[in-house]
Enzyme design. Structure first.
Site, mmCIF file in Angstrom:
data_model
loop_
_atom_site.group_PDB
_atom_site.id
_atom_site.type_symbol
_atom_site.label_atom_id
_atom_site.label_comp_id
_atom_site.label_asym_id
_atom_site.label_seq_id
_atom_site.Cartn_x
_atom_site.Cartn_y
_atom_site.Cartn_z
ATOM 1 N N HIS A 71 -43.269 -12.944 -2.875
ATOM 2 C CA HIS A 71 -44.524 -13.504 -3.383
ATOM 3 C C HIS A 71 -45.455 -13.840 -2.211
ATOM 4 O O HIS A 71 -45.972 -14.948 -2.101
ATOM 5 C CB HIS A 71 -44.260 -14.715 -4.271
ATOM 6 C CG HIS A 71 -43.585 -14.338 -5.555
ATOM 7 N ND1 HIS A 71 -44.249 -14.272 -6.766
ATOM 8 C CD2 HIS A 71 -42.318 -13.973 -5.810
ATOM 9 C CE1 HIS A 71 -43.395 -13.882 -7.705
ATOM 10 N NE2 HIS A 71 -42.217 -13.693 -7.161
ATOM 11 N N TYR A 91 -34.772 -19.458 -0.020
ATOM 12 C CA TYR A 91 -36.113 -19.993 0.250
ATOM 13 C C TYR A 91 -36.155 -20.617 1.641
ATOM 14 O O TYR A 91 -37.133 -20.474 2.376
ATOM 15 C CB TYR A 91 -36.493 -21.065 -0.784
ATOM 16 C CG TYR A 91 -36.971 -20.539 -2.112
ATOM 17 C CD1 TYR A 91 -36.197 -19.661 -2.862
ATOM 18 C CD2 TYR A 91 -38.187 -20.949 -2.646
ATOM 19 C CE1 TYR A 91 -36.626 -19.196 -4.101
ATOM 20 C CE2 TYR A 91 -38.624 -20.489 -3.889
ATOM 21 C CZ TYR A 91 -37.845 -19.616 -4.603
ATOM 22 O OH TYR A 91 -38.272 -19.167 -5.818
#
Lengths: 356, 180
Positions: free
Chosen positions: A63, A332
């Site tokens: 993203h 992440y």
């Protein structure tokens, strides 16, 4: 002290003992650190695969393209009986957010991405944090990080052709029948002409913890209040940043609003399985309104330093044992570590025009 | 003044507790940054909580050290060995302080609060900043590997004293269960 032959042998044994102790300690630490490889898929493997051979330095590995948002969540108090978090007491809390599109390319055309996202980060006055990344699909295709790794591998461009291999994709989905709900969503999904007219889902379920400590599994979604939904070809000629331009124009007129809807699980629902939808008759609670008032370009924006790790949860929301959810933390963190270091060192890796 | 041959019980207790916590944290730390398993989230919470505990423990140990009499090193140690002993202990204490602190700072730099065992929220020492995160995250890793190296030295030296030289050094940190 005499040095008889016996004494000498004894000392050699003692040296050997020390050597063995230290060797075992060092070897096991290096093993734990993954220096001899790792039989499981690691966070580093994931990020390597996502960023591809030529990472865009300083950007998120997944993203990568998006915009920062500012706004507030106005809670109506309806969720307060289910979660003790102060966020759901009637009142308002500001958030930093981000709209983004799937993919590792921060220059990708907005309308080419199959998935759009809406992420939120809250810090409450009582020092609690809540981060959530919501996607347009309501489910994921697989149940485990290993299968997700296989899926990403199958979808990756073939080095020979530069395009994903359809036979690999087909083989993957055939081997994973749990992807049926995802594929069904994908077939009927119609992308719209605005970030503001999409619906975004938590995908994974979480436990809401009430004031008595009782828990109830729930999923949530940001449901658009905007009623001017149009198919995305309405902005097909607006260039690679079509969605960002549309958002800027919209926010110049009025705030963008979403209802934050929670769906509460029944006893029969498996909260650890992100591939299945719960039946439509499940109890729904509208917790309040997300009001986006401003946007900023991401690189110097307020959201750039934030990683929207969905395991950052306030008191009143807890993680389930969903393997996909739990795999997100380390991945992440690895992506964040890489881009933070590149940002600090001001490394650049200017993408070649036309390469993507 | 009577000659002290061993550390006070309080120092021994805190030393072995620190050893247990720190070595567990080293293994947990290098594993959890790779792991996608469902225990990872719990491990991370535990890592932050125990890190805070280690920080408190090392502060207590430093204060304790200022007020206690510690056993002298054996008289026959070379100047080099004395220096190595002193220096390695200073480095151990420094790393035990700085590593948890760098962990705390990297959380703050990521915009997060450290809440040991969910009991209290530690204050944020610095504002969120991605470059500060990079500094403290990389420091946290580098210093951890340094600590592991110094611990290996420390254990090797302790075993050398205990098994080869068979002097009083290792004995001075061991608990003795005498039946007199």
């Amino acid at each position: 002290m005499s040095t008889s032959p016996n004494k000498k042998i004894n000392i050699n044994k003692r040296y050997s003992l020390i050597f063995v102790v230290i060797a075992v300690l060092v070897f096991s630490f290096l093993y734990a650190a993954g220096l001899f490889g790792n039989k499981d898929v690691t966070a580093q493997d994931f990020v390597n695969l996502q960023q591809s051979a030529k990472p865009y330095f300083g950007f998120r590995r997944a993203h990568a393209k998006g915009v920062c948002l500012q706004g507030e969540f106005i809670a109506n108090g309806a969720l307060a009986p289910f979660s003790q978090s102060s966020l759901f007491q009637a009142g308002s809390n500001t958030f930093t957010g981000r709209f983004s599109i799937a993919g590792n390319n921060p220059l990708a055309p907005d309308l080419a991405a199959p998935v759009r996202s809406f992420a939120l980060s809250f810090t409450t006055t009582d020092g609690e944090h809540w981060r959530t990344g919501m996607n347009t699909p309501p489910v994921v295709a697989v149940r485990t990080p290993e299968a997700f790794f296989e899926q990403l591998t199958a979808l990756s461009p073939d080095p020979a052709t530069g395009k994903p291999d359809p036979s690999k994709i087909k083989a993957f989905f055939q081997a994973h029948p749990e992807s049926a709900t995802f594929n069904h969503w994908k077939q009927q999904y119609q992308a719209t002409s605005s970030f503001a007219t999409e619906q975004y889902h938590s995908i994974n379920a979480f436990y809401l913890i009430d004031a008595k400590g009782q828990r109830r599994a729930a999923r949530w979604a940001a449901v658009p209040q905007a009623t001017d939904k149009q198919p995305e070809n309405a902005i097909a000629n607006a260039g690679p940043d079509a969605l960002q331009l549309e958002l800027a124009a919209r926010l110049a007129q009025q705030p963008v609003k979403f209802d934050l809807m929670f769906t509460l699980a029944n006893q029969t629902d498996d909260e650890t399985d992100p591939t299945v939808l719960w039946p439509d008759d499940r109890e729904q609670v509208n917790a309040g309104t997300l009001v986006i008032t401003q946007w900023q370009a991401q690189q110097d924006g307020t959201c750039n330093g934030i990683t929207f790790d969905p395991l950052v949860l306030p008191k009143g929301i807890e993680a389930t044992k969903d393997p996909i959810l739990n795999a997100r933390g380390a991945a992440y963190a690895e992506s964040y570590r890489r881009r933070a270091k590149e940002t600090l060192l001001q490394q650049t890796n200017q993408p070649q025009q036309g390469a993507h | 003044m009577a000659k002290i041959t061993e550390f006070p019980a309080s120092a021994k207790f805190m030393h072995w507790l620190s050893a247990l916590l720190i070595i567990s944290m080293l293994f947990l730390g290098v594993s959890m940054i790779q792991s996608l398993a469902t225990w990872q989230h719990t491990a991370l919470q535990l890592h932050k909580s125990i890190g805070a505990l280690v920080l408190v423990l090392v502060l207590i140990r430093l204060i304790n050290r200022l007020f206690m009499q510690i056993p002298a090193l054996p008289a026959d140690l070379s100047a080099m060995q004395r220096f190595a002993a002193k220096a390695s202990h200073i480095v151990l204490y420094a790393l035990m302080l700085v590593i948890p602190l760098s962990g705390w700072l990297m959380q703050n730099a990521a915009g997060l609060t450290v809440s040991p065992f969910g009991i209290l929220n530690l204050p944020s020492l610095i504002p969120a900043n991605i470059k500060a995160y990079a500094v403290f995250r990389e420091l946290h890793g580098l210093l951890t590997w340094s600590l592991f190296a110094v611990i290996v030295l420390h254990i090797s030296a302790a075993l050398h004293h205990g098994l080869i030289r068979q002097d009083s050094v290792l004995q001075s940190m061991l608990f003795r269960f005498k039946n007199k």
